[in-house]
Scaffold this motif. Structure first.
Motif, PDB file in Angstrom:
ATOM      1  N   GLU A  46     -16.123 -11.248 -19.400  1.00  0.00           N
ATOM      2  CA  GLU A  46     -15.369 -11.726 -20.633  1.00  0.00           C
ATOM      3  C   GLU A  46     -13.938 -11.580 -20.581  1.00  0.00           C
ATOM      4  O   GLU A  46     -13.284 -11.049 -21.334  1.00  0.00           O
ATOM      5  CB  GLU A  46     -15.830 -10.680 -21.981  1.00  0.00           C
ATOM      6  CG  GLU A  46     -17.248 -10.650 -22.228  1.00  0.00           C
ATOM      7  CD  GLU A  46     -17.685 -11.789 -22.856  1.00  0.00           C
ATOM      8  OE1 GLU A  46     -16.994 -12.751 -23.487  1.00  0.00           O
ATOM      9  OE2 GLU A  46     -18.801 -12.178 -22.888  1.00  0.00           O
ATOM     10  N   CYS A  47     -13.479 -12.153 -19.488  1.00  0.00           N
ATOM     11  CA  CYS A  47     -12.056 -12.174 -19.070  1.00  0.00           C
ATOM     12  C   CYS A  47     -11.459 -13.790 -19.657  1.00  0.00           C
ATOM     13  O   CYS A  47     -10.079 -13.624 -19.593  1.00  0.00           O
ATOM     14  CB  CYS A  47     -11.828 -12.453 -17.591  1.00  0.00           C
ATOM     15  SG  CYS A  47     -12.452 -11.045 -16.727  1.00  0.00           S
ATOM     16  N   THR A  48     -12.247 -14.385 -20.317  1.00  0.00           N
ATOM     17  CA  THR A  48     -11.673 -15.867 -20.593  1.00  0.00           C
ATOM     18  C   THR A  48     -12.254 -15.888 -22.056  1.00  0.00           C
ATOM     19  O   THR A  48     -13.373 -15.279 -22.413  1.00  0.00           O
ATOM     20  CB  THR A  48     -12.273 -16.747 -19.696  1.00  0.00           C
ATOM     21  OG1 THR A  48     -13.724 -16.988 -19.717  1.00  0.00           O
ATOM     22  CG2 THR A  48     -11.592 -16.936 -18.449  1.00  0.00           C
ATOM     23  N   THR A  49     -11.817 -16.896 -22.975  1.00  0.00           N
ATOM     24  CA  THR A  49     -12.314 -17.248 -24.083  1.00  0.00           C
ATOM     25  C   THR A  49     -13.751 -18.081 -24.172  1.00  0.00           C
ATOM     26  O   THR A  49     -13.892 -18.779 -22.994  1.00  0.00           O
ATOM     27  CB  THR A  49     -11.431 -18.277 -24.861  1.00  0.00           C
ATOM     28  OG1 THR A  49     -10.216 -17.917 -24.649  1.00  0.00           O
ATOM     29  CG2 THR A  49     -11.777 -18.346 -26.210  1.00  0.00           C
ATOM     30  N   ARG A  50     -14.715 -17.585 -24.745  1.00  0.00           N
ATOM     31  CA  ARG A  50     -15.974 -17.985 -24.855  1.00  0.00           C
ATOM     32  C   ARG A  50     -16.240 -19.557 -24.745  1.00  0.00           C
ATOM     33  O   ARG A  50     -15.507 -20.141 -25.766  1.00  0.00           O
ATOM     34  CB  ARG A  50     -16.694 -17.306 -25.561  1.00  0.00           C
ATOM     35  CG  ARG A  50     -17.406 -15.922 -25.242  1.00  0.00           C
ATOM     36  CD  ARG A  50     -18.470 -16.205 -23.957  1.00  0.00           C
ATOM     37  NE  ARG A  50     -19.370 -14.950 -23.633  1.00  0.00           N
ATOM     38  CZ  ARG A  50     -20.761 -14.802 -24.011  1.00  0.00           C
ATOM     39  NH1 ARG A  50     -21.061 -15.790 -24.811  1.00  0.00           N
ATOM     40  NH2 ARG A  50     -21.115 -13.819 -23.950  1.00  0.00           N
ATOM     41  N   ALA A  51     -16.801 -20.181 -24.052  1.00  0.00           N
ATOM     42  CA  ALA A  51     -17.028 -21.555 -24.016  1.00  0.00           C
ATOM     43  C   ALA A  51     -17.527 -21.990 -25.292  1.00  0.00           C
ATOM     44  O   ALA A  51     -17.451 -22.918 -25.993  1.00  0.00           O
ATOM     45  CB  ALA A  51     -17.854 -22.143 -23.043  1.00  0.00           C
ATOM     46  N   GLU A  52     -18.705 -20.934 -26.097  1.00  0.00           N
ATOM     47  CA  GLU A  52     -19.248 -21.447 -27.189  1.00  0.00           C
ATOM     48  C   GLU A  52     -18.268 -21.317 -28.399  1.00  0.00           C
ATOM     49  O   GLU A  52     -18.313 -22.131 -29.192  1.00  0.00           O
ATOM     50  CB  GLU A  52     -20.298 -20.185 -27.590  1.00  0.00           C
ATOM     51  CG  GLU A  52     -21.614 -20.031 -26.636  1.00  0.00           C
ATOM     52  CD  GLU A  52     -21.216 -19.153 -25.422  1.00  0.00           C
ATOM     53  OE1 GLU A  52     -22.221 -18.498 -24.921  1.00  0.00           O
ATOM     54  OE2 GLU A  52     -20.069 -18.858 -25.111  1.00  0.00           O
ATOM     55  N   LEU A  53     -17.102 -20.611 -28.248  1.00  0.00           N
ATOM     56  CA  LEU A  53     -16.158 -20.679 -29.190  1.00  0.00           C
ATOM     57  C   LEU A  53     -15.243 -22.093 -29.289  1.00  0.00           C
ATOM     58  O   LEU A  53     -14.918 -22.697 -30.420  1.00  0.00           O
ATOM     59  CB  LEU A  53     -15.211 -19.410 -29.273  1.00  0.00           C
ATOM     60  CG  LEU A  53     -13.885 -19.362 -30.262  1.00  0.00           C
ATOM     61  CD1 LEU A  53     -14.643 -19.312 -31.839  1.00  0.00           C
ATOM     62  CD2 LEU A  53     -13.088 -18.447 -29.775  1.00  0.00           C
TER      63      LEU A  53
END
Length: 323
Positions: free
Chosen positions: A60-67
């Motif tokens: 969870e280091c990056t903004t989620r692709a789903e969002l």
């Protein structure tokens, strides 16, 4: 307009499942009039996620692709033309995005993804007129900022304002650590001036699962169950430090925004959905210890070589190997 209260929409959200997330985003943006209040037909819309690293895709280091997918879809429905952009610490924006599961959304929505290129622009403060900012961010019709809630070993927390440091292209970020990092106040003000220059139209913060502890990449995932949105990125960050129960003065970006008079007091922010008090937690883990913000010259050189190695050697070889 200047006396108009800033508004921050806060909701509980616990799922990245496509339909549930879509419904959460509709609820989140409803007080503002939905996505169509920010995006008009034909406008080029930059989506600026946090694409920090491709090395820890499950942490969870990056903004989620789903969002990002859900927001891009809403932009398309409003008639906008979305594209992704960032300037990761190591590697290319596309390489980091693909390592973090973005490939399906890039293909399904035919979403362009770009690396930022620098150009000098006038900033609000004369102290930072030598800022090199992303041409693509400044010249986009609409900027939607998509940060991730994370602890940070140099800046305590990274939220909406810090995410816009990604609009300083390439290794200029490392040079700014070296130039302004000896003074935490000055470094915080540089980040605030960057945010003021980029002036995002909308910030949607991914706090469904955050990253706590020794962030921005060395910590661990932490379910937080929060989505936040605002047109005022400084108000959003102020609300989030309240939720995480971190004093504003401990976060250089929030402290600097207060000193510079761009951060409203909590009492002056409207909360059309949930108030921060209803979402507050008392056990968010900050870094074990804070590291100096400034980078010494050897670290800048090492970082620069690592960036170019990943971007121009490792990533292309990896892509070639999958052919």
């Amino acid at each position: 307009m200047q006396n108009q209260k800033s508004s921050v929409s806060l909701i509980r959200a616990t799922s990245y499942e496509r339909q549930a997330l879509r419904e959460s985003l509709v609820t989140l943006l409803e007080p503002f009039g939905g996505m169509s209040a920010f995006v008009k037909p034909g406008q080029r819309v930059l989506l600026k996620p946090n694409l920090l690293t491709g090395s820890r895709p499950t942490k969870e280091c990056t903004t989620r692709a789903e969002l990002v997918y859900a927001v891009a879809q809403m932009v398309l429905e409003a008639g906008g033309q979305p594209f992704l952009g960032d300037s990761p610490a190591f590697g290319s924006a596309k390489g980091v995005a693909i390592a973090n599961g973005y490939q399906p959304l890039i293909q399904e929505l035919n979403l362009p993804i770009i690396d930022f290129h620098g150009k000098r622009y006038q900033t609000v403060s004369e102290n930072f007129n030598h800022l090199l900012l992303s041409k693509e961010a400044i010249e986009a019709d609409v900027v939607i900022n998509l940060p991730k809630v994370k602890s940070h070993m140099q800046l305590t927390l990274t939220l909406g304002v810090k995410n816009l440091f990604g609009c300083v292209p390439g290794k200029m970020k490392a040079w700014w650590h070296m130039e302004a990092g000896k003074d935490a106040n000055r470094f915080g003000e540089m980040l605030v001036e960057t945010a003021r220059a980029i002036n995002p139209d909308l910030t949607i913060l991914d706090g469904i699962i955050g990253h706590e502890g020794n962030g921005p990449s060395g910590g661990e995932p932490r379910p937080l169950g929060v989505l936040a949105a605002a047109s005022d990125v400084f108000a959003l960050d102020r609300a989030m430090v309240e939720i995480l129960n971190v004093p504003p003065h401990q976060v250089p970006t929030v402290a600097a925004s207060q000193r510079l008079g761009v951060c409203p007091e909590l009492a002056d922010i409207e909360f059309p959905n949930l108030h921060p008090d209803l979402l507050k937690i008392d056990d968010w883990r900050l870094p074990d210890k804070l590291m100096p913000i400034d980078f010494a010259m050897p670290r800048v050189i090492k970082s620069t070589f690592k960036h170019f190695y990943i971007r121009f050697i490792k990533e292309p070889m990896s892509a070639y190997g999958r052919q």
